[in-house]
Design a protein around this motif. Structure first.
Motif, PDB file in Angstrom:
ATOM      1  N   GLY A  48      20.381  58.203   1.293  1.00  0.00           N
ATOM      2  CA  GLY A  48      20.550  57.075   1.929  1.00  0.00           C
ATOM      3  C   GLY A  48      20.723  57.050   3.314  1.00  0.00           C
ATOM      4  N   LYS A  49      20.696  57.933   3.898  1.00  0.00           N
ATOM      5  CA  LYS A  49      21.147  58.226   5.354  1.00  0.00           C
ATOM      6  C   LYS A  49      20.407  57.156   6.052  1.00  0.00           C
ATOM      7  N   THR A  50      19.085  57.437   5.981  1.00  0.00           N
ATOM      8  CA  THR A  50      18.079  56.645   6.817  1.00  0.00           C
ATOM      9  C   THR A  50      18.019  55.136   6.512  1.00  0.00           C
ATOM     10  N   GLN A  51      18.466  54.997   5.185  1.00  0.00           N
ATOM     11  CA  GLN A  51      18.473  53.607   4.791  1.00  0.00           C
ATOM     12  C   GLN A  51      19.754  52.663   5.604  1.00  0.00           C
ATOM     13  N   LEU A  52      20.920  53.378   5.771  1.00  0.00           N
ATOM     14  CA  LEU A  52      22.059  52.711   6.322  1.00  0.00           C
ATOM     15  C   LEU A  52      21.805  52.649   7.750  1.00  0.00           C
ATOM     16  N   ALA A  53      20.977  53.771   8.141  1.00  0.00           N
ATOM     17  CA  ALA A  53      20.574  53.661  10.014  1.00  0.00           C
ATOM     18  C   ALA A  53      19.769  52.369  10.276  1.00  0.00           C
ATOM     19  N   LEU A  54      18.788  52.092   9.197  1.00  0.00           N
ATOM     20  CA  LEU A  54      17.851  51.046   9.536  1.00  0.00           C
ATOM     21  C   LEU A  54      18.687  50.023   9.268  1.00  0.00           C
ATOM     22  N   GLN A  55      19.772  49.702   8.561  1.00  0.00           N
ATOM     23  CA  GLN A  55      20.352  48.586   8.109  1.00  0.00           C
ATOM     24  C   GLN A  55      21.252  48.226   9.548  1.00  0.00           C
ATOM     25  N   LEU A  56      21.906  49.253  10.131  1.00  0.00           N
ATOM     26  CA  LEU A  56      22.655  49.098  11.304  1.00  0.00           C
ATOM     27  C   LEU A  56      21.768  48.690  12.551  1.00  0.00           C
ATOM     28  N   CYS A  57      20.288  49.181  12.421  1.00  0.00           N
ATOM     29  CA  CYS A  57      19.308  48.791  13.529  1.00  0.00           C
ATOM     30  C   CYS A  57      19.265  47.071  13.475  1.00  0.00           C
ATOM     31  N   LEU A  58      19.451  46.491  12.293  1.00  0.00           N
ATOM     32  CA  LEU A  58      19.531  45.080  12.224  1.00  0.00           C
ATOM     33  C   LEU A  58      20.848  44.363  12.342  1.00  0.00           C
ATOM     34  N   SER A  59      21.750  45.120  11.862  1.00  0.00           N
ATOM     35  CA  SER A  59      23.284  44.565  12.085  1.00  0.00           C
ATOM     36  C   SER A  59      23.775  44.162  13.434  1.00  0.00           C
ATOM     37  N   VAL A  60      23.236  45.404  14.400  1.00  0.00           N
ATOM     38  CA  VAL A  60      23.509  45.199  15.825  1.00  0.00           C
ATOM     39  C   VAL A  60      23.136  43.985  16.261  1.00  0.00           C
ATOM     40  N   GLN A  61      21.953  43.426  15.884  1.00  0.00           N
ATOM     41  CA  GLN A  61      21.422  42.187  16.561  1.00  0.00           C
ATOM     42  C   GLN A  61      22.165  40.731  16.266  1.00  0.00           C
ATOM     43  N   TYR A  62      23.024  40.894  15.229  1.00  0.00           N
ATOM     44  CA  TYR A  62      23.744  39.770  15.145  1.00  0.00           C
ATOM     45  C   TYR A  62      25.029  39.328  16.331  1.00  0.00           C
ATOM     46  N   PRO A  63      25.467  38.253  16.506  1.00  0.00           N
ATOM     47  CA  PRO A  63      26.412  38.080  17.422  1.00  0.00           C
ATOM     48  C   PRO A  63      27.803  38.750  16.918  1.00  0.00           C
ATOM     49  N   THR A  64      28.652  38.916  18.135  1.00  0.00           N
ATOM     50  CA  THR A  64      29.878  39.594  17.594  1.00  0.00           C
ATOM     51  C   THR A  64      30.764  39.021  16.633  1.00  0.00           C
ATOM     52  N   GLU A  65      30.601  37.594  16.552  1.00  0.00           N
ATOM     53  CA  GLU A  65      31.235  36.862  15.473  1.00  0.00           C
ATOM     54  C   GLU A  65      31.099  37.367  13.983  1.00  0.00           C
ATOM     55  N   HIS A  66      29.590  37.931  14.033  1.00  0.00           N
ATOM     56  CA  HIS A  66      29.283  38.216  12.676  1.00  0.00           C
ATOM     57  C   HIS A  66      29.118  39.817  12.794  1.00  0.00           C
ATOM     58  N   LYS A  67      29.971  40.517  13.338  1.00  0.00           N
ATOM     59  CA  LYS A  67      30.132  42.107  13.353  1.00  0.00           C
ATOM     60  C   LYS A  67      29.147  42.779  13.816  1.00  0.00           C
ATOM     61  N   GLY A  68      28.066  41.813  14.836  1.00  0.00           N
ATOM     62  CA  GLY A  68      27.020  42.343  15.437  1.00  0.00           C
ATOM     63  C   GLY A  68      27.285  42.925  17.015  1.00  0.00           C
ATOM     64  N   LEU A  69      26.555  43.297  17.759  1.00  0.00           N
ATOM     65  CA  LEU A  69      26.553  43.437  19.204  1.00  0.00           C
ATOM     66  C   LEU A  69      25.647  42.596  20.051  1.00  0.00           C
ATOM     67  N   ASN A  70      24.808  41.908  19.465  1.00  0.00           N
ATOM     68  CA  ASN A  70      23.977  40.967  20.024  1.00  0.00           C
ATOM     69  C   ASN A  70      23.038  41.616  20.922  1.00  0.00           C
ATOM     70  N   SER A  71      22.438  42.889  20.449  1.00  0.00           N
ATOM     71  CA  SER A  71      21.448  43.337  21.225  1.00  0.00           C
ATOM     72  C   SER A  71      20.614  44.180  20.284  1.00  0.00           C
ATOM     73  N   GLY A  72      19.763  45.185  20.656  1.00  0.00           N
ATOM     74  CA  GLY A  72      18.673  45.699  20.097  1.00  0.00           C
ATOM     75  C   GLY A  72      19.359  47.228  19.618  1.00  0.00           C
ATOM     76  N   ALA A  73      18.289  48.076  19.195  1.00  0.00           N
ATOM     77  CA  ALA A  73      18.621  49.295  18.924  1.00  0.00           C
ATOM     78  C   ALA A  73      17.398  50.296  19.265  1.00  0.00           C
ATOM     79  N   VAL A  74      17.614  51.541  19.660  1.00  0.00           N
ATOM     80  CA  VAL A  74      16.595  52.504  19.938  1.00  0.00           C
ATOM     81  C   VAL A  74      16.774  53.490  18.838  1.00  0.00           C
ATOM     82  N   TYR A  75      15.760  53.788  18.106  1.00  0.00           N
ATOM     83  CA  TYR A  75      15.730  54.737  17.169  1.00  0.00           C
ATOM     84  C   TYR A  75      14.708  55.699  17.359  1.00  0.00           C
TER      85      TYR A  75
END
Length: 348
Positions: free
Chosen positions: A112-139
């Motif tokens: 499930g390593k890649t599954q978790l990595a993909l999930q983080l690529c989506l999570s990073v796009q949320y605002p900081t108040e929703h535990k994201g960083l308000n930006s994209g990801a490079v994979y």
């Protein structure tokens, strides 16, 4: 080192060249009196030389207490974390991945390593108040083709996974537009990607998560056992680049790693259930050895267990996400499962 690039009097530069000092780091190895004897310069000239050398070696300008007090220094954002998208796993990681440092996620194929990595690529796009960083990801993929269909499925299921986020916010995010996919077939192309294209994306604020999947693939395929010294040199140079990117741009770096086996063995307590059966840690370990282990700040491992869990019309092989080491985390683990909407913790 071109001494003319330093803000020094030409007389000081000439004295340094006569003393055959080749680099600013060499200058900083001498005391003030020693430099006076070597160069014949006055005390004030030597002080000027030392100040210029120290300024050149310093990566970042000094941070004043006032900047820290007002929270205006981005690279020292206290306690900032990238959430995983699951409260159970966020609890395990005390909020998520730290923004400054390299995190390794290792495990066997299908854990499930890649599954978790993909999930983080989506999570990073949320605002900081929703535990994201308000930006994209490079994979950066070094093995298989990028799992675009699975990513699209995770995007469609975000409203099910992130019930803590308003549906209007989820629908407003264009997730797929902010994931930049790179393929590296060899170490040279990987280094070009990390030294040229990734810094450009980071500097423009387009991404704030770097994923390498996987770090072991190229190092294991390009070097024979007898080439261990050269492999370690390349490995350290690679990790140095990752650390620089992470610190310079306050960016979490996630490296997926393979595992090595000595023999297949499982340990189960006589009174334990199947979910408590895990591989013997002494027989299964992350690839690339101590040379790589010393370069990561957080080491996580995922295991496939011998049990299946069912939820509604879905079933999943039970996994375990374990914190192996981290400076801010105790060694602990949580049971997890991979559902249509992503990786989630499973309560016992």
């Amino acid at each position: 080192m071109n001494w003319d690039h330093l803000e020094l009097d030409q007389r000081v530069v000439s004295a340094v060249r006569r003393a055959k000092l080749k680099s600013v780091r060499e200058v900083l190895c001498f005391s003030g009196p020693d430099l006076q004897r070597l160069t014949g310069l006055s005390r004030s000239d030597v002080q000027q030389l030392l100040t210029a050398a120290a300024t050149t070696c310093r990566r970042h300008p000094p941070v004043s207490a006032l900047l820290l007090y007002h929270g205006e220094c981005r690279r020292l954002e206290s306690g900032l974390r990238l959430g995983v998208g699951c409260p159970v796993l966020n609890e395990l990681l005390r909020g998520g991945l730290p923004v400054g440092g390299v995190t390794e996620l290792s495990g066997e194929s299908g854990a499930g390593k890649t599954q978790l990595a993909l999930q983080l690529c989506l999570s990073v796009q949320y605002p900081t108040e929703h535990k994201g960083l308000n930006s994209g990801a490079v994979y950066i993929s070094t093995e298989d083709s990028f799992p675009i269909r699975r990513l699209q499925q995770l995007i469609r299921e975000q409203s099910s996974l992130r019930s803590d986020v308003p549906p209007s916010l989820i629908s407003s995010l264009q997730f797929s537009d902010h994931i930049y996919i790179e393929h590296a077939a060899d170490l040279e192309s990987l280094q070009v990607c990390l030294s040229r294209r990734v810094p450009l994306l980071l500097a423009r604020g387009l991404v704030r998560l770097v994923v390498v999947d996987s770090v072991a693939a190229l190092f294991r395929s390009e070097f024979q056992a007898a080439d261990w010294l050269e492999r370690n040199k390349q490995l350290i140079a690679f990790s140095s680049t990752l650390h620089h990117l992470s610190q310079e741009f306050t960016t979490p770096v996630l490296c997926i790693n393979q595992v090595i086996y000595t023999f297949h063995s499982w340990i189960t307590h006589p009174k334990a259930s199947a979910r408590d059966s895990v591989p013997l840690s002494s027989n299964v370990s992350p690839a690339l050895g101590l040379a790589w282990a010393n370069q990561v700040m957080v080491r996580l491992m995922m295991w496939r267990l011998q049990e299946t869990v069912v939820r509604g019309d879905q079933s999943s092989v039970l996994r375990k996400l374990e914190v192996v080491f981290a400076p801010h985390l105790a060694r602990d683990s949580r049971d997890t499962a991979v559902w249509r909407e992503g990786v989630q913790g499973v309560y016992a």
